[in-house]
Motif scaffolding. Structure first.
Motif, PDB file in Angstrom:
ATOM      1  N   LYS A 117      -4.588 -22.437 -48.133  1.00 54.02           N
ATOM      2  CA  LYS A 117      -4.624 -21.211 -48.619  1.00 54.02           C
ATOM      3  C   LYS A 117      -5.170 -20.154 -47.957  1.00 54.02           C
ATOM      4  O   LYS A 117      -4.968 -19.006 -47.838  1.00 54.02           O
ATOM      5  N   GLU A 118      -6.465 -20.637 -47.316  1.00 51.92           N
ATOM      6  CA  GLU A 118      -7.351 -19.686 -46.368  1.00 51.92           C
ATOM      7  C   GLU A 118      -6.354 -19.130 -45.196  1.00 51.92           C
ATOM      8  O   GLU A 118      -6.757 -17.988 -44.978  1.00 51.92           O
ATOM      9  N   ARG A 119      -5.973 -20.259 -44.589  1.00 50.60           N
ATOM     10  CA  ARG A 119      -5.149 -19.598 -43.442  1.00 50.60           C
ATOM     11  C   ARG A 119      -3.795 -18.576 -43.631  1.00 50.60           C
ATOM     12  O   ARG A 119      -3.799 -17.700 -43.246  1.00 50.60           O
ATOM     13  N   LYS A 120      -3.413 -18.881 -44.895  1.00 50.26           N
ATOM     14  CA  LYS A 120      -2.191 -17.994 -45.324  1.00 50.26           C
ATOM     15  C   LYS A 120      -2.855 -16.636 -45.749  1.00 50.26           C
ATOM     16  O   LYS A 120      -2.156 -15.720 -45.526  1.00 50.26           O
ATOM     17  N   LYS A 121      -4.082 -16.674 -46.255  1.00 47.92           N
ATOM     18  CA  LYS A 121      -4.377 -15.352 -46.724  1.00 47.92           C
ATOM     19  C   LYS A 121      -5.040 -14.722 -45.456  1.00 47.92           C
ATOM     20  O   LYS A 121      -5.014 -13.392 -45.802  1.00 47.92           O
ATOM     21  N   LEU A 122      -5.523 -15.183 -44.565  1.00 48.38           N
ATOM     22  CA  LEU A 122      -5.795 -14.617 -43.276  1.00 48.38           C
ATOM     23  C   LEU A 122      -4.698 -14.183 -42.626  1.00 48.38           C
ATOM     24  O   LEU A 122      -4.803 -12.974 -42.344  1.00 48.38           O
ATOM     25  N   ILE A 123      -3.669 -14.710 -42.691  1.00 44.89           N
ATOM     26  CA  ILE A 123      -2.400 -14.058 -41.910  1.00 44.89           C
ATOM     27  C   ILE A 123      -1.886 -12.881 -42.804  1.00 44.89           C
ATOM     28  O   ILE A 123      -1.437 -11.975 -42.330  1.00 44.89           O
ATOM     29  N   TYR A 124      -1.849 -12.898 -44.003  1.00 45.38           N
ATOM     30  CA  TYR A 124      -1.319 -11.920 -44.935  1.00 45.38           C
ATOM     31  C   TYR A 124      -2.283 -10.770 -44.890  1.00 45.38           C
ATOM     32  O   TYR A 124      -1.853  -9.510 -45.001  1.00 45.38           O
ATOM     33  N   SER A 125      -3.728 -10.749 -45.010  1.00 49.42           N
ATOM     34  CA  SER A 125      -4.583  -9.805 -44.941  1.00 49.42           C
ATOM     35  C   SER A 125      -4.321  -9.199 -43.613  1.00 49.42           C
ATOM     36  O   SER A 125      -4.670  -7.819 -43.528  1.00 49.42           O
ATOM     37  N   ASN A 126      -3.923  -9.692 -42.349  1.00 51.70           N
ATOM     38  CA  ASN A 126      -3.823  -9.020 -41.346  1.00 51.70           C
ATOM     39  C   ASN A 126      -2.706  -8.477 -41.100  1.00 51.70           C
ATOM     40  O   ASN A 126      -2.497  -7.096 -40.848  1.00 51.70           O
ATOM     41  N   ALA A 127      -1.459  -8.994 -41.708  1.00 54.30           N
ATOM     42  CA  ALA A 127      -0.391  -8.080 -41.892  1.00 54.30           C
ATOM     43  C   ALA A 127      -0.420  -6.966 -42.729  1.00 54.30           C
ATOM     44  O   ALA A 127       0.177  -5.880 -42.476  1.00 54.30           O
ATOM     45  N   MET A 128      -1.049  -7.162 -43.866  1.00 63.91           N
ATOM     46  CA  MET A 128      -1.253  -5.885 -44.786  1.00 63.91           C
ATOM     47  C   MET A 128      -1.987  -4.939 -44.258  1.00 63.91           C
ATOM     48  O   MET A 128      -1.674  -3.676 -44.353  1.00 63.91           O
ATOM     49  N   ALA A 129      -3.076  -5.035 -43.400  1.00 59.79           N
ATOM     50  CA  ALA A 129      -3.786  -4.068 -42.803  1.00 59.79           C
ATOM     51  C   ALA A 129      -2.957  -3.230 -41.709  1.00 59.79           C
ATOM     52  O   ALA A 129      -3.076  -2.066 -41.636  1.00 59.79           O
ATOM     53  N   ALA A 130      -2.128  -4.106 -41.135  1.00 57.39           N
ATOM     54  CA  ALA A 130      -1.224  -3.452 -40.324  1.00 57.39           C
ATOM     55  C   ALA A 130      -0.315  -2.671 -40.737  1.00 57.39           C
ATOM     56  O   ALA A 130       0.482  -1.530 -40.347  1.00 57.39           O
ATOM     57  N   TRP A 131       0.474  -3.032 -41.800  1.00 60.87           N
ATOM     58  CA  TRP A 131       1.478  -2.500 -42.663  1.00 60.87           C
ATOM     59  C   TRP A 131       0.977  -1.014 -43.621  1.00 60.87           C
ATOM     60  O   TRP A 131       1.837  -0.241 -43.477  1.00 60.87           O
ATOM     61  N   MET A 132      -0.094  -1.189 -43.878  1.00 59.25           N
ATOM     62  CA  MET A 132      -0.585  -0.005 -44.970  1.00 59.25           C
ATOM     63  C   MET A 132      -0.389   1.430 -44.319  1.00 59.25           C
ATOM     64  O   MET A 132       0.233   2.173 -44.890  1.00 59.25           O
ATOM     65  N   PRO A 133      -0.864   1.651 -42.753  1.00 64.00           N
ATOM     66  CA  PRO A 133      -0.723   2.799 -42.393  1.00 64.00           C
ATOM     67  C   PRO A 133       0.873   3.136 -42.268  1.00 64.00           C
ATOM     68  O   PRO A 133       1.158   4.425 -42.311  1.00 64.00           O
ATOM     69  N   VAL A 134       1.537   2.197 -41.878  1.00 64.85           N
ATOM     70  CA  VAL A 134       3.128   2.589 -41.683  1.00 64.85           C
ATOM     71  C   VAL A 134       3.738   2.722 -42.635  1.00 64.85           C
ATOM     72  O   VAL A 134       4.421   3.716 -43.028  1.00 64.85           O
ATOM     73  N   ARG A 135       3.451   1.996 -44.026  1.00 64.33           N
ATOM     74  CA  ARG A 135       4.029   2.243 -45.328  1.00 64.33           C
ATOM     75  C   ARG A 135       3.572   3.765 -45.786  1.00 64.33           C
ATOM     76  O   ARG A 135       4.384   4.395 -46.626  1.00 64.33           O
ATOM     77  N   ALA A 136       2.331   4.143 -45.654  1.00 62.56           N
ATOM     78  CA  ALA A 136       1.912   5.298 -46.092  1.00 62.56           C
ATOM     79  C   ALA A 136       2.528   6.434 -45.579  1.00 62.56           C
ATOM     80  O   ALA A 136       2.947   7.406 -46.161  1.00 62.56           O
ATOM     81  N   ARG A 137       2.724   6.397 -44.134  1.00 58.63           N
ATOM     82  CA  ARG A 137       3.580   7.571 -43.403  1.00 58.63           C
ATOM     83  C   ARG A 137       5.077   7.518 -44.048  1.00 58.63           C
ATOM     84  O   ARG A 137       5.711   8.429 -44.286  1.00 58.63           O
ATOM     85  N   LYS A 138       5.597   6.335 -44.141  1.00 60.37           N
ATOM     86  CA  LYS A 138       6.979   6.240 -44.550  1.00 60.37           C
ATOM     87  C   LYS A 138       7.193   6.781 -45.970  1.00 60.37           C
ATOM     88  O   LYS A 138       8.084   7.174 -46.416  1.00 60.37           O
ATOM     89  N   MET A 139       6.209   6.346 -46.723  1.00 60.39           N
ATOM     90  CA  MET A 139       6.327   7.135 -48.211  1.00 60.39           C
ATOM     91  C   MET A 139       5.662   8.287 -48.413  1.00 60.39           C
ATOM     92  O   MET A 139       5.834   8.825 -49.494  1.00 60.39           O
ATOM     93  N   GLY A 140       5.027   8.723 -47.350  1.00 65.18           N
ATOM     94  CA  GLY A 140       4.158  10.016 -47.470  1.00 65.18           C
ATOM     95  C   GLY A 140       3.207   9.750 -48.643  1.00 65.18           C
ATOM     96  O   GLY A 140       2.707  10.876 -49.195  1.00 65.18           O
ATOM     97  N   LEU A 141       2.254   8.863 -48.337  1.00 66.99           N
ATOM     98  CA  LEU A 141       1.203   8.570 -49.080  1.00 66.99           C
ATOM     99  C   LEU A 141       0.031   8.944 -48.466  1.00 66.99           C
ATOM    100  O   LEU A 141      -1.216   8.919 -48.832  1.00 66.99           O
ATOM    101  N   GLU A 142       0.001   9.679 -47.168  1.00 68.47           N
ATOM    102  CA  GLU A 142      -1.153   9.783 -46.302  1.00 68.47           C
ATOM    103  C   GLU A 142      -2.221  10.689 -47.098  1.00 68.47           C
ATOM    104  O   GLU A 142      -3.258  10.410 -47.052  1.00 68.47           O
ATOM    105  N   MET A 143      -1.822  11.740 -47.716  1.00 69.70           N
ATOM    106  CA  MET A 143      -2.708  12.569 -48.607  1.00 69.70           C
ATOM    107  C   MET A 143      -3.661  11.969 -49.775  1.00 69.70           C
ATOM    108  O   MET A 143      -4.613  11.947 -49.600  1.00 69.70           O
ATOM    109  N   GLN A 144      -2.855  11.040 -50.518  1.00 71.36           N
ATOM    110  CA  GLN A 144      -3.589  10.397 -51.463  1.00 71.36           C
ATOM    111  C   GLN A 144      -4.530   9.089 -51.122  1.00 71.36           C
ATOM    112  O   GLN A 144      -5.523   9.007 -51.683  1.00 71.36           O
ATOM    113  N   GLU A 145      -4.099   8.592 -49.885  1.00 76.71           N
ATOM    114  CA  GLU A 145      -4.991   7.522 -49.483  1.00 76.71           C
ATOM    115  C   GLU A 145      -6.433   8.254 -48.939  1.00 76.71           C
ATOM    116  O   GLU A 145      -7.648   7.657 -49.058  1.00 76.71           O
ATOM    117  N   ALA A 146      -6.383   9.482 -48.368  1.00 74.84           N
ATOM    118  CA  ALA A 146      -7.410  10.062 -47.484  1.00 74.84           C
ATOM    119  C   ALA A 146      -8.214  10.614 -48.748  1.00 74.84           C
ATOM    120  O   ALA A 146      -9.492  10.670 -48.626  1.00 74.84           O
TER     121      ALA A 146
END
Length: 154
Positions: A124-153
């Motif tokens: 589980k620890e290895r899977k959690k590490l891979i998932y957290s790295n993917a989520m960190a890379a995906w969050m800014p892309v998703r925010a731009r795509k969904m127009g959530l940049e103002m809310q996160e800032a």
């Protein structure tokens, strides 16, 4: 063979119970009270997230490359048509027995990485590490795509 030889006769006949009147409205009142209590409990339940409310997060994953990028598993093909939203498998994300995690905790992943994340042989620890790295890379892309940049800032 006669009836008496097969079955034992009763020593005493069955006693008749007298007819009793019910008290007026006693059973109806208790039934009504129980129904009201059940309805009150239903009103106080936590509202579940509907598919429509989480669909925007699932739609954001369409047309994206695999963000999980599991070493040795992912072919790293940017035009891969098997990319689907992969939900996080931790209790913190709302995952439980027979319950899928919240839709805001999804990352686009190809079917190979998704299978590895859900049924892979590693811990589980290895899977959690891979998932957290993917989520960190995906969050800014998703925010731009969904127009959530103002809310996160804010």
């Amino acid at each position: 063979m006669t009836w008496n030889s097969t079955f034992k006769a009763r020593a005493k006949p069955l006693a008749r119970a007298g007819l009793k009147r019910r008290e007026r409205g006693a059973s109806k009142a208790s039934f009504h009270t129980q129904t009201l209590m059940r309805k009150a409990a239903l009103k106080t339940r936590k509202k579940r997230v509907t598919v429509a409310e989480g669909a925007k997060y699932l739609a954001a994953c369409r047309g994206e490359p695999c963000f999980l990028r599991v070493p040795g598993i992912c072919p790293l093909n940017p035009d891969d048509e098997t990319v689907v939203p992969c939900h996080e498998n931790s209790i913190e994300a709302g995952k439980g027995m027979g319950i899928k995690a919240r839709h805001d905790r999804t990352v686009p992943g190809c079917f190979r990485c998704h299978h590895w994340l859900d049924q892979g042989p590693v811990g589980k620890e290895r899977k959690k590490l891979i998932y957290s790295n993917a989520m960190a890379a995906w969050m800014p892309v998703r925010a731009r795509k969904m127009g959530l940049e103002m809310q996160e800032a804010a």
